[in-house]
Write an enzyme that holds these catalytic residues in place. Structure first.
Site, short mmCIF file in Angstrom:
data_model
loop_
_atom_site.label_atom_id
_atom_site.label_comp_id
_atom_site.label_asym_id
_atom_site.label_seq_id
_atom_site.Cartn_x
_atom_site.Cartn_y
_atom_site.Cartn_z
N LYS A 155 0.86 -1.18 0.00
CA LYS A 155 0.00 0.00 0.00
C LYS A 155 0.89 1.22 0.00
O LYS A 155 1.82 1.31 0.79
CB LYS A 155 -0.84 -0.04 1.29
CG LYS A 155 -1.92 0.99 1.39
CD LYS A 155 -2.76 0.70 2.63
CE LYS A 155 -3.88 1.70 2.79
NZ LYS A 155 -3.44 3.05 3.12
N GLY B 49 -2.22 4.49 -3.32
CA GLY B 49 -2.70 3.30 -3.99
C GLY B 49 -2.38 2.00 -3.29
O GLY B 49 -1.52 1.93 -2.42
N VAL C 299 -1.52 -2.07 -4.23
CA VAL C 299 -0.95 -2.82 -5.34
C VAL C 299 -1.25 -4.30 -5.12
O VAL C 299 -1.09 -4.82 -4.01
CB VAL C 299 0.57 -2.59 -5.44
CG1 VAL C 299 1.15 -3.29 -6.66
CG2 VAL C 299 0.89 -1.09 -5.51
N LYS D 141 -1.63 -1.59 -9.81
CA LYS D 141 -1.73 -0.53 -8.80
C LYS D 141 -3.07 0.16 -8.96
O LYS D 141 -3.44 0.56 -10.08
CB LYS D 141 -0.59 0.48 -9.00
CG LYS D 141 -0.42 1.43 -7.83
CD LYS D 141 0.51 2.56 -8.16
CE LYS D 141 1.89 2.34 -7.63
NZ LYS D 141 2.71 3.57 -7.64
N PHE E 239 5.89 -7.02 -12.31
CA PHE E 239 5.91 -7.51 -10.93
C PHE E 239 7.36 -7.62 -10.44
O PHE E 239 8.19 -8.28 -11.07
CB PHE E 239 5.22 -8.88 -10.86
CG PHE E 239 5.37 -9.56 -9.54
CD1 PHE E 239 5.05 -8.91 -8.36
CD2 PHE E 239 5.82 -10.88 -9.48
CE1 PHE E 239 5.19 -9.54 -7.13
CE2 PHE E 239 5.97 -11.52 -8.25
CZ PHE E 239 5.65 -10.84 -7.09
N ALA E 240 7.64 -6.94 -9.34
CA ALA E 240 8.99 -7.00 -8.76
C ALA E 240 8.94 -7.99 -7.60
O ALA E 240 8.49 -7.68 -6.51
CB ALA E 240 9.40 -5.61 -8.27
N ASP F 171 14.07 11.60 -7.62
CA ASP F 171 13.61 11.11 -6.32
C ASP F 171 14.23 9.74 -6.02
O ASP F 171 13.54 8.81 -5.61
CB ASP F 171 12.08 11.04 -6.31
CG ASP F 171 11.52 11.01 -4.90
OD1 ASP F 171 12.27 11.32 -3.94
OD2 ASP F 171 10.34 10.65 -4.73
N GLU G 198 13.40 3.68 -0.96
CA GLU G 198 11.96 3.43 -0.98
C GLU G 198 11.41 3.38 -2.41
O GLU G 198 10.33 2.85 -2.64
CB GLU G 198 11.19 4.53 -0.23
CG GLU G 198 11.46 4.60 1.25
CD GLU G 198 12.66 5.48 1.60
OE1 GLU G 198 13.64 5.50 0.82
OE2 GLU G 198 12.62 6.13 2.66
N ASN G 199 12.13 3.97 -3.34
CA ASN G 199 11.66 4.02 -4.73
C ASN G 199 12.34 3.00 -5.62
O ASN G 199 12.29 3.10 -6.83
CB ASN G 199 11.86 5.42 -5.31
CG ASN G 199 10.91 6.42 -4.66
OD1 ASN G 199 9.93 6.03 -4.04
ND2 ASN G 199 11.22 7.69 -4.79
P1 AMP Z 1 3.62 2.37 -4.18
O1 AMP Z 1 2.23 2.91 -4.12
O2 AMP Z 1 4.19 2.38 -5.56
O3 AMP Z 1 4.52 3.01 -3.16
O4 AMP Z 1 3.51 0.82 -3.80
C1 AMP Z 1 3.15 0.39 -2.53
C2 AMP Z 1 3.85 -0.90 -2.18
O5 AMP Z 1 3.42 -1.94 -3.04
C3 AMP Z 1 5.34 -0.82 -2.38
O6 AMP Z 1 5.95 -0.35 -1.22
C4 AMP Z 1 5.72 -2.26 -2.68
O7 AMP Z 1 5.89 -2.96 -1.48
C5 AMP Z 1 4.49 -2.78 -3.39
N1 AMP Z 1 4.66 -2.71 -4.83
C6 AMP Z 1 4.42 -1.63 -5.63
N2 AMP Z 1 4.65 -1.91 -6.90
C7 AMP Z 1 5.07 -3.19 -6.94
C8 AMP Z 1 5.48 -4.06 -8.01
N3 AMP Z 1 5.50 -3.66 -9.25
N4 AMP Z 1 5.84 -5.31 -7.69
C9 AMP Z 1 5.83 -5.73 -6.40
N5 AMP Z 1 5.44 -4.96 -5.37
C10 AMP Z 1 5.07 -3.70 -5.62
#
Ligand code: AMP
Length: 409
Positions: free
Chosen positions: A134, A138, A140, A155, A205-206, A249, A253-254
């Protein structure tokens, strides 16, 4: 009907903010040993240190960023088991081959990936798996495209939350920029769609989640790992800069990690397409902000170039090795320290790593080491795969036979 059911499922899913620690690795340990891909346990061994970088570099020559299919299937299977929607899992447990059997489908067609033109994506195309995390605006989810079996991350952003958070422009920018980037160390954005309330981003997907969580867990990274991450970051940034994109940025975290532990730069919300290579808005996170982006007395506007990312790469290198950012303090003191370039590198950091940090954290942006030179820096060279390094270097300097001769170790 199917779409409605899925939508209602989205509304009711509860989301944890935590990634399951190395969730896919549970499967990888048992399955990936059969394939060329290393398991997560193998990755932690000396022998596979090189793999992180090797995998990233190998992928650079191709247009495909898709990780091994077996691991995708495994992630999906794990997700289904967790979510209790386990018919595929039951089939697997009973030993029957199923459409989820990774051996049955070595290379699923990926309609998301191959599309040259935007297609009408919709929620009904996806089966929804477990929540992955989260963010500020958003949630995910792990999802699977029904026709191809392709696993990706979806997302879901709520339009009203974006509006209240004044983040609509940020998301638009993220979509415009990220959907045009194709590099193994940059998270792919395959497409997007929306309904009256939500925007959906279809992301690569990461598999190993946020780098930040790995760093917190390990406190700081060993030099070999930090060097390989930084080499991949440099490759990702070099690619972005060539396309006139500055990220602006960069921070742990990114950054996400792919299933093999490779870097996936994400969060392009603050990035910008600046063909002129000059910008003047203030953004980013304080600890990682370069001096030229800080408001300075007497200056009406701060202009800066893509060398802002080099400074942040220096902060990142420091944080990987030390466990905290170099200018960490109260906001006022952090700003002051950044403007003076005031930081000390602890003695446990090797002289080579310290050298790279101090070449990146240079107040004058024009004097910072270039991304080309980062990738050829002795500290990076020391921990990268010899063959790959040789190829890289030889392609630039054809007269050199062996790169090892000029290593300063
Ligand atoms: P974000 O809103 O992009 O910060 O995503 C929230 C969280 O979801 C991140 O901190 C990740 O742990 C997870 N997440 C976001 N995108 C992905 C992705 N493409 N693959 C795996 N985990 C994700």
């Amino acid at each position: 009907m199917a779409t409605r059911a899925l939508e209602s499922r989205f509304e009711h899913l509860s989301v944890n903010d935590e990634n399951e620690p190395l969730d896919g690795s549970k499967y990888l340990k048992s399955k990936m040993t059969n394939s060329a891909a290393p398991s997560s346990s193998q990755l932690s061994q000396n022998a596979s240190r090189a793999n992180l970088h090797k995998i990233a570099l190998q992928n650079q020559s191709t247009t495909s960023t898709i990780v091994a299919v077996p691991s995708q299937t495994a992630q999906w299977r794990a997700s289904r088991i967790q979510n209790g929607s386990g018919s595929p899992a039951r089939k697997e447990n009973s030993g029957a081959s199923s459409e989820f059997d990774e051996t049955a489908r070595v290379e699923p067609k990926n309609p998301l990936y191959d599309l040259p033109m935007p297609k009408q994506f919709h929620l009904g195309m996806f089966e929804i798996g477990r929540p992955l995390g989260k963010g500020k605006f958003g949630r995910v989810y792990l999802v699977r495209e029904r026709n191809s079996g392709f696993i990706c991350a979806l997302k879901v952003l709520h339009k009203n939350e974006l509006k209240h958070g004044d983040a609509e422009k940020q998301v638009r920018r993220e979509i415009e920029i990220q959907s045009n980037l194709r590099h193994p160390n940059v998270l792919r954005l395959f497409g997007h769609f929306h309904d009256s309330k939500r925007i959906f981003l279809i992301l690569e997907f990461a598999g190993k989640g946020e780098l930040y969580k790995h760093l917190r867990r390990e406190n700081r990274f060993p030099e070999w790992k930090a060097a390989q991450y930084i080499a991949q970051m440099a490759a990702a940034l070099q690619y972005c800069h060539k396309k006139h994109i500055m990220h602006r940025d960069i921070k742990p975290e990114n950054i996400l990690l792919g299933i093999h532990g490779e870097i996936k730069l994400s969060d392009f919300g603050w990035s910008v397409h600046a063909p002129s290579n000059r910008r003047d808005t203030l953004c980013g996170t304080l600890d990682y902000l370069p001096p030229e982006m800080l408001k300075q007395p007497g200056r009406v506007k701060n202009t800066y170039t893509n060398r802002v990312d080099l400074w942040s790469l220096g902060v990142l290198t420091y944080e990987f090795l030390v466990g905290e950012a170099p200018f960490e303090d109260t906001p006022v003191l952090t700003q002051r320290k950044i403007l003076r370039g005031e930081m000390t590198v602890p003695p446990f950091v090797s002289p080579e790593a310290k050298d790279l940090i101090t070449r990146l954290l240079v107040l004058d942006p024009d004097k910072r080491i270039s991304l080309d030179h980062v990738q050829e820096h002795p500290w990076i060279i020391k921990y990268c795969v010899k063959g790959e390094r040789k190829t890289m270097r030889e392609s630039k300097k054809p007269d050199r036979k062996d790169s090892s001769s000029d290593r300063k170790e």
